[in-house]
Design a protein around this motif. Structure first.
Motif, PDB file in Angstrom:
ATOM      1  N   ALA A 103       2.708   3.004  -5.578  1.00 20.81           N
ATOM      2  CA  ALA A 103       1.635   2.094  -3.890  1.00 20.81           C
ATOM      3  C   ALA A 103       0.051   2.836  -4.164  1.00 20.81           C
ATOM      4  CB  ALA A 103       2.558   1.560  -3.709  1.00 20.81           C
ATOM      5  N   TYR A 104       0.178   3.686  -3.871  1.00 16.85           N
ATOM      6  CA  TYR A 104      -1.551   4.202  -3.664  1.00 16.85           C
ATOM      7  C   TYR A 104      -2.426   3.859  -4.853  1.00 16.85           C
ATOM      8  CZ  TYR A 104      -1.064   6.733   0.085  1.00 16.85           C
ATOM      9  OH  TYR A 104      -0.264   7.272   2.481  1.00 16.85           O
ATOM     10  N   SER A 105      -1.918   4.377  -6.270  1.00 16.75           N
ATOM     11  CA  SER A 105      -2.354   4.282  -7.381  1.00 16.75           C
ATOM     12  C   SER A 105      -2.826   2.291  -8.048  1.00 16.75           C
ATOM     13  CB  SER A 105      -1.934   4.804  -9.276  1.00 16.75           C
ATOM     14  OG  SER A 105      -0.076   4.313  -9.030  1.00 16.75           O
TER      15      SER A 105
ATOM     16  N   ALA B 155       7.682  -5.694  -6.795  1.00 17.56           N
ATOM     17  CA  ALA B 155       8.732  -4.529  -8.003  1.00 17.56           C
ATOM     18  C   ALA B 155       8.613  -3.661  -7.808  1.00 17.56           C
ATOM     19  CB  ALA B 155       7.036  -4.851  -9.161  1.00 17.56           C
ATOM     20  N   ILE B 156       7.706  -2.634  -7.446  1.00 20.09           N
ATOM     21  CA  ILE B 156       8.135  -1.487  -7.376  1.00 20.09           C
ATOM     22  C   ILE B 156       9.154  -1.322  -6.449  1.00 20.09           C
ATOM     23  CG2 ILE B 156       7.043   0.815  -5.889  1.00 20.09           C
ATOM     24  CD1 ILE B 156       4.093   0.196  -7.061  1.00 20.09           C
TER      25      ILE B 156
ATOM     26  N   ALA C 287       5.776  -0.985  -0.383  1.00 17.42           N
ATOM     27  CA  ALA C 287       6.109  -0.613  -1.959  1.00 17.42           C
ATOM     28  C   ALA C 287       7.456   0.318  -1.458  1.00 17.42           C
ATOM     29  CB  ALA C 287       5.636  -0.090  -2.631  1.00 17.42           C
ATOM     30  N   PHE C 288       7.280   1.768  -0.700  1.00 16.75           N
ATOM     31  CA  PHE C 288       7.947   2.443  -0.106  1.00 16.75           C
ATOM     32  C   PHE C 288       8.852   2.793   1.114  1.00 16.75           C
ATOM     33  CE2 PHE C 288       3.390   3.486   0.859  1.00 16.75           C
ATOM     34  CZ  PHE C 288       4.105   4.003   1.976  1.00 16.75           C
ATOM     35  N   ARG C 289       9.134   1.793   2.175  1.00 17.15           N
ATOM     36  CA  ARG C 289       9.143   2.185   3.393  1.00 17.15           C
ATOM     37  C   ARG C 289      10.776   1.470   2.966  1.00 17.15           C
ATOM     38  NH1 ARG C 289       6.300   0.611   8.665  1.00 17.15           N
ATOM     39  NH2 ARG C 289       8.648   1.489  10.024  1.00 17.15           N
ATOM     40  N   PHE C 290      11.477   1.538   4.060  1.00 19.37           N
ATOM     41  CA  PHE C 290      13.015   0.160   4.077  1.00 19.37           C
ATOM     42  C   PHE C 290      13.233   0.258   5.230  1.00 19.37           C
ATOM     43  CE2 PHE C 290      12.816   5.363   4.234  1.00 19.37           C
ATOM     44  CZ  PHE C 290      14.048   5.680   5.657  1.00 19.37           C
ATOM     45  N   ASN C 291      14.886  -0.721   5.265  1.00 18.81           N
ATOM     46  CA  ASN C 291      15.008  -1.278   6.278  1.00 18.81           C
ATOM     47  C   ASN C 291      15.547   0.048   7.391  1.00 18.81           C
ATOM     48  OD1 ASN C 291      16.284  -2.701   8.514  1.00 18.81           O
ATOM     49  ND2 ASN C 291      15.310  -4.262   7.741  1.00 18.81           N
TER      50      ASN C 291
END
Length: 302
Positions: free
Chosen positions: A80-82, A226-227, A105-109
């Motif tokens: 995500a950072y890139s 997509a990530i 892109a990386f956090r979750f519920n």
């Protein structure tokens, strides 16, 4: 894959119910915004704390799962950072929109994660996902706040210390390691609060869905989603093989990797002065994509 889709149906039905109630009854956003705050600041932290402290955490037995989960998350953070540095794609990304939406892109519920883990593997699955939440939420929240704090003028440490999920997970892990247990006389009350948080959290996730502004930043939107829903489940599959996880741990890890993004992403973005409606649209689309990514991870990859 069909069986997993049926297994997940009750949880996504509650999300749909929340959306329909919010859009087509007098119980509109003015009702659900306080409900979100109640869940976020009280009910869900209680559930998280209880899930972590009620069973002893065997760090040795869970070390492989913890490592696999954290490395999967770190890979999502790095990707995500890139994004602004990718050839061609990077030229089309707005810096502020990227800072606000990288967290998608990386956090979750966690609401959905806890509900699904218990449905998939009972109390053992609930404890495993609680441990993953406990170690990953602080890291993921740091990663979510960092780019927005850099772009804006917000106190980085202040945002972290005020986060109720970080407070609940850290205190829960410390209490568990110190051997603290919830007293029997108050446990029924805590259990009822925890149960309420799941149903209300899922319905609040549905009530918060907004489809506006999804046409903004299409390249960025497609990339972060997509990530979240394709790349991370594949990475988690590889991590499960690398660390030799048992079937239950693998199931929990794959479910964890394919969860929709956190419904609080847009709350955080809006509170820090970014484009909340755009992030809300991404959260909505991620929630819908979870109907596909979870059966894909659990039914195909597994």
């Amino acid at each position: 894959m069909v069986n997993y889709a049926q297994l997940l149906l009750p949880d996504f039905s509650l999300i749909l119910c929340g959306y329909l109630v919010c859009r087509f009854t007098p119980l509109n956003r003015s009702v659900w915004q306080p409900v979100e705050s109640l869940v976020y600041y009280l009910l869900f932290p209680v559930l998280l704390f209880q899930s972590i402290v009620k069973s002893p955490v065997d760090i040795g037995a869970a070390s492989g799962l913890i490592a696999a989960g954290m490395l999967t998350g770190v890979a999502g953070i790095a990707l995500a950072y890139s994004l602004p540095r990718w050839p061609v794609l990077g030229k089309h990304l707005d810096a502020r929109d990227h800072a606000a939406s990288a967290q998608i892109a990386f956090r979750f519920n966690s609401f959905i994660g806890l509900a699904i883990a218990e449905r998939l593997a009972g109390a053992q699955g609930l404890l495993m996902i609680a441990v993953l939440i406990g170690v990953c939420v602080p890291l993921f929240n740091v990663a979510a706040v960092w780019p927005m704090a850099r772009q804006g003028e917000h106190g980085f440490l202040r945002e972290l210390v005020r986060n109720p999920l970080i407070v609940a997970t850290v205190t829960g892990l410390v209490a568990n390691l110190l051997g603290f247990r919830i007293p029997g006389w108050i446990e029924p009350t805590v259990t009822r609060i925890s149960a309420a948080s799941l149903a209300l959290g899922l319905m609040a996730a549905g009530a918060g869905m907004q489809f506006g502004l999804l046409t903004r930043g299409k390249a960025l939107s497609v990339s972060v989603l997509a990530i979240r829903h394709l790349v991370l489940p594949v990475i988690a599959f590889g991590m499960g093989r690398l660390f030799g996880l048992n079937p239950v741990q693998t199931t929990v890890l794959l479910a964890f990797s394919a969860l929709p993004t956190a419904s609080t992403c847009y709350v955080l973005a809006a509170r820090m002065g970014y484009n909340g409606p755009y992030v809300a649209g991404l959260v909505t689309l991620s929630t819908v994509l979870g109907v596909v990514s979870l059966p894909f991870a659990l039914g195909v990859l597994r």
